[in-house]
Design a protein around this motif. Structure first.
Motif, PDB file in Angstrom:
ATOM      1  N   TYR A 184      -8.807  -3.036  -2.107  1.00 12.55           N
ATOM      2  CA  TYR A 184      -8.029  -2.186  -3.137  1.00 12.55           C
ATOM      3  C   TYR A 184      -8.715  -0.562  -2.944  1.00 12.55           C
ATOM      4  CZ  TYR A 184      -6.282  -0.479  -7.375  1.00 12.55           C
ATOM      5  OH  TYR A 184      -5.517   0.253  -8.254  1.00 12.55           O
ATOM      6  N   MET A 185      -9.973  -0.452  -2.690  1.00 11.44           N
ATOM      7  CA  MET A 185     -10.404   0.964  -2.625  1.00 11.44           C
ATOM      8  C   MET A 185     -10.013   1.555  -1.423  1.00 11.44           C
ATOM      9  SD  MET A 185     -12.060   1.013  -5.440  1.00 11.44           S
ATOM     10  CE  MET A 185     -12.454   2.668  -5.418  1.00 11.44           C
ATOM     11  N   GLN A 186      -9.710   0.760  -0.510  1.00 12.16           N
ATOM     12  CA  GLN A 186      -9.243   1.394   0.830  1.00 12.16           C
ATOM     13  C   GLN A 186      -7.993   1.729   0.973  1.00 12.16           C
ATOM     14  OE1 GLN A 186     -10.225  -1.185   4.098  1.00 12.16           O
ATOM     15  NE2 GLN A 186     -12.325  -0.695   4.137  1.00 12.16           N
ATOM     16  N   VAL A 187      -7.106   1.183  -0.152  1.00 14.94           N
ATOM     17  CA  VAL A 187      -5.711   1.602  -0.278  1.00 14.94           C
ATOM     18  C   VAL A 187      -5.616   2.733  -0.988  1.00 14.94           C
ATOM     19  CG1 VAL A 187      -3.520   0.698  -1.367  1.00 14.94           C
ATOM     20  CG2 VAL A 187      -5.076  -0.715   0.093  1.00 14.94           C
ATOM     21  N   LEU A 188      -6.411   3.077  -1.934  1.00 15.33           N
ATOM     22  CA  LEU A 188      -6.216   4.301  -2.986  1.00 15.33           C
ATOM     23  C   LEU A 188      -6.265   5.535  -2.223  1.00 15.33           C
ATOM     24  CD1 LEU A 188      -8.478   3.203  -5.935  1.00 15.33           C
ATOM     25  CD2 LEU A 188      -5.966   3.024  -5.573  1.00 15.33           C
ATOM     26  N   LEU A 189      -6.848   5.703  -1.050  1.00 13.36           N
ATOM     27  CA  LEU A 189      -6.966   7.043  -0.460  1.00 13.36           C
ATOM     28  C   LEU A 189      -6.103   7.080   0.794  1.00 13.36           C
ATOM     29  CD1 LEU A 189     -10.492   7.933  -1.057  1.00 13.36           C
ATOM     30  CD2 LEU A 189      -8.718   9.185  -2.383  1.00 13.36           C
ATOM     31  N   SER A 190      -5.711   8.109   1.306  1.00 16.25           N
ATOM     32  CA  SER A 190      -5.091   8.208   2.796  1.00 16.25           C
ATOM     33  C   SER A 190      -6.386   7.883   3.684  1.00 16.25           C
ATOM     34  CB  SER A 190      -4.475   9.200   2.965  1.00 16.25           C
ATOM     35  OG  SER A 190      -5.411  10.366   3.060  1.00 16.25           O
ATOM     36  N   ARG A 191      -6.114   7.496   5.115  1.00 16.83           N
ATOM     37  CA  ARG A 191      -6.911   7.307   6.133  1.00 16.83           C
ATOM     38  C   ARG A 191      -7.716   8.489   6.204  1.00 16.83           C
ATOM     39  NH1 ARG A 191      -3.838   4.546  10.658  1.00 16.83           N
ATOM     40  NH2 ARG A 191      -2.134   5.740   9.680  1.00 16.83           N
ATOM     41  N   ARG A 192      -7.121   9.821   6.270  1.00 11.27           N
ATOM     42  CA  ARG A 192      -7.726  10.876   6.571  1.00 11.27           C
ATOM     43  C   ARG A 192      -8.773  11.416   5.538  1.00 11.27           C
ATOM     44  NH1 ARG A 192      -5.715  16.192   5.253  1.00 11.27           N
ATOM     45  NH2 ARG A 192      -6.602  17.942   6.509  1.00 11.27           N
ATOM     46  N   VAL A 193      -8.397  11.166   4.330  1.00  7.64           N
ATOM     47  CA  VAL A 193      -9.216  11.648   3.214  1.00  7.64           C
ATOM     48  C   VAL A 193     -10.575  10.756   3.162  1.00  7.64           C
ATOM     49  CG1 VAL A 193      -9.382  11.833   0.665  1.00  7.64           C
ATOM     50  CG2 VAL A 193      -7.350  12.868   1.803  1.00  7.64           C
ATOM     51  N   PRO A 240       0.784  -1.170  -0.193  1.00  4.38           N
ATOM     52  CA  PRO A 240      -0.079  -0.208   0.030  1.00  4.38           C
ATOM     53  C   PRO A 240       0.709   1.449   0.050  1.00  4.38           C
ATOM     54  CG  PRO A 240       0.079  -1.229   2.045  1.00  4.38           C
ATOM     55  CD  PRO A 240       0.598  -1.897   1.265  1.00  4.38           C
ATOM     56  N   TRP A 241       2.087   1.202   0.485  1.00  2.00           N
ATOM     57  CA  TRP A 241       2.883   2.570   0.434  1.00  2.00           C
ATOM     58  C   TRP A 241       3.207   3.059  -0.903  1.00  2.00           C
ATOM     59  CZ3 TRP A 241       4.294  -2.387   2.172  1.00  2.00           C
ATOM     60  CH2 TRP A 241       5.350  -3.113   1.284  1.00  2.00           C
ATOM     61  N   LEU A 242       2.849   2.091  -1.989  1.00 11.48           N
ATOM     62  CA  LEU A 242       2.925   2.464  -3.418  1.00 11.48           C
ATOM     63  C   LEU A 242       1.930   3.182  -4.206  1.00 11.48           C
ATOM     64  CD1 LEU A 242       4.893  -0.555  -4.905  1.00 11.48           C
ATOM     65  CD2 LEU A 242       5.942   1.542  -4.194  1.00 11.48           C
ATOM     66  N   ARG A 243       0.935   3.302  -2.927  1.00 12.72           N
ATOM     67  CA  ARG A 243      -0.437   4.254  -3.550  1.00 12.72           C
ATOM     68  C   ARG A 243       0.172   5.500  -4.314  1.00 12.72           C
ATOM     69  NH1 ARG A 243      -2.272   5.667   1.660  1.00 12.72           N
ATOM     70  NH2 ARG A 243      -1.518   7.814   1.378  1.00 12.72           N
ATOM     71  N   HIS A 244       1.074   6.173  -3.968  1.00 10.16           N
ATOM     72  CA  HIS A 244       1.355   7.490  -4.531  1.00 10.16           C
ATOM     73  C   HIS A 244       1.687   7.480  -6.085  1.00 10.16           C
ATOM     74  CE1 HIS A 244       0.826   9.238  -0.594  1.00 10.16           C
ATOM     75  NE2 HIS A 244       1.630   8.497  -0.160  1.00 10.16           N
ATOM     76  N   VAL A 245       2.249   6.289  -6.353  1.00 13.62           N
ATOM     77  CA  VAL A 245       2.611   5.892  -7.858  1.00 13.62           C
ATOM     78  C   VAL A 245       1.418   5.544  -8.570  1.00 13.62           C
ATOM     79  CG1 VAL A 245       4.970   6.018  -7.270  1.00 13.62           C
ATOM     80  CG2 VAL A 245       3.674   3.889  -7.335  1.00 13.62           C
ATOM     81  N   CYS A 246       0.391   5.005  -7.842  1.00 11.54           N
ATOM     82  CA  CYS A 246      -0.736   4.315  -8.881  1.00 11.54           C
ATOM     83  C   CYS A 246      -1.832   5.346  -9.444  1.00 11.54           C
ATOM     84  CB  CYS A 246      -1.427   3.501  -8.026  1.00 11.54           C
ATOM     85  SG  CYS A 246      -3.024   2.667  -8.393  1.00 11.54           S
ATOM     86  N   TRP A 247      -1.841   5.147 -10.434  1.00  9.39           N
ATOM     87  CA  TRP A 247      -2.562   6.204 -11.248  1.00  9.39           C
ATOM     88  C   TRP A 247      -4.099   6.214 -10.735  1.00  9.39           C
ATOM     89  CZ3 TRP A 247      -6.453   5.914 -14.792  1.00  9.39           C
ATOM     90  CH2 TRP A 247      -7.071   4.701 -15.455  1.00  9.39           C
ATOM     91  N   HIS A 248      -4.552   4.785 -10.455  1.00  7.73           N
ATOM     92  CA  HIS A 248      -6.068   4.987  -9.881  1.00  7.73           C
ATOM     93  C   HIS A 248      -6.071   5.756  -8.630  1.00  7.73           C
ATOM     94  CE1 HIS A 248      -7.082   1.343 -12.120  1.00  7.73           C
ATOM     95  NE2 HIS A 248      -8.268   1.882 -12.285  1.00  7.73           N
TER      96      HIS A 248
END
Length: 119
Positions: A87-96, A25-33
């Protein structure tokens, strides 16, 4: 832009390898989704201010659940299987994600109120 991103997001969701991001999940920032999910999130506020709460609910459902949930669906196939939900839970940060759930509840309430006043 938000509506286009929403439809591209929903269309491409079925064609990706979800397991790779769930396991890292730490690669969330490079995922285009993830980038598209944040674009949709930024558009929600603009749509809310214009009074289109039904549309903002659909956009929030897209980034939170990975599907637009219709009122007559029965649990929408258990929110489109557990893998997609993870998968959807990984895309956004917990705060957002927390803010998005709050906005979802408020916008859903506004949309329901608007529907009952129009009837």
């Amino acid at each position: 832009l938000g509506i286009i991103c929403q439809h591209v997001f929903l269309f491409s969701l079925n064609k990706i390898d979800m397991q790779s991001l769930i396991s890292r999940p730490w690669l969330r920032h490079v995922c285009w989704h993830s980038a598209i999910a944040y674009i949709i999130w930024d558009c929600v506020e603009i749509i809310e201010k214009r009074g289109y709460h039904h549309l903002s609910v659909q956009m929030l459902e897209t980034i939170l659940f990975g599907a637009i949930i219709e009122s007559n669906d029965t649990q929408t196939e258990s929110i489109k299987k557990n893998l997609q939900t993870a998968y959807m839970q990984v895309l956004l940060s917990r705060r957002v994600r927390g803010k998005a759930y709050t906005r979802f509840i408020i916008d859903k309430k506004h949309a329901m109120r608007k529907n009952t006043s129009n009837v």
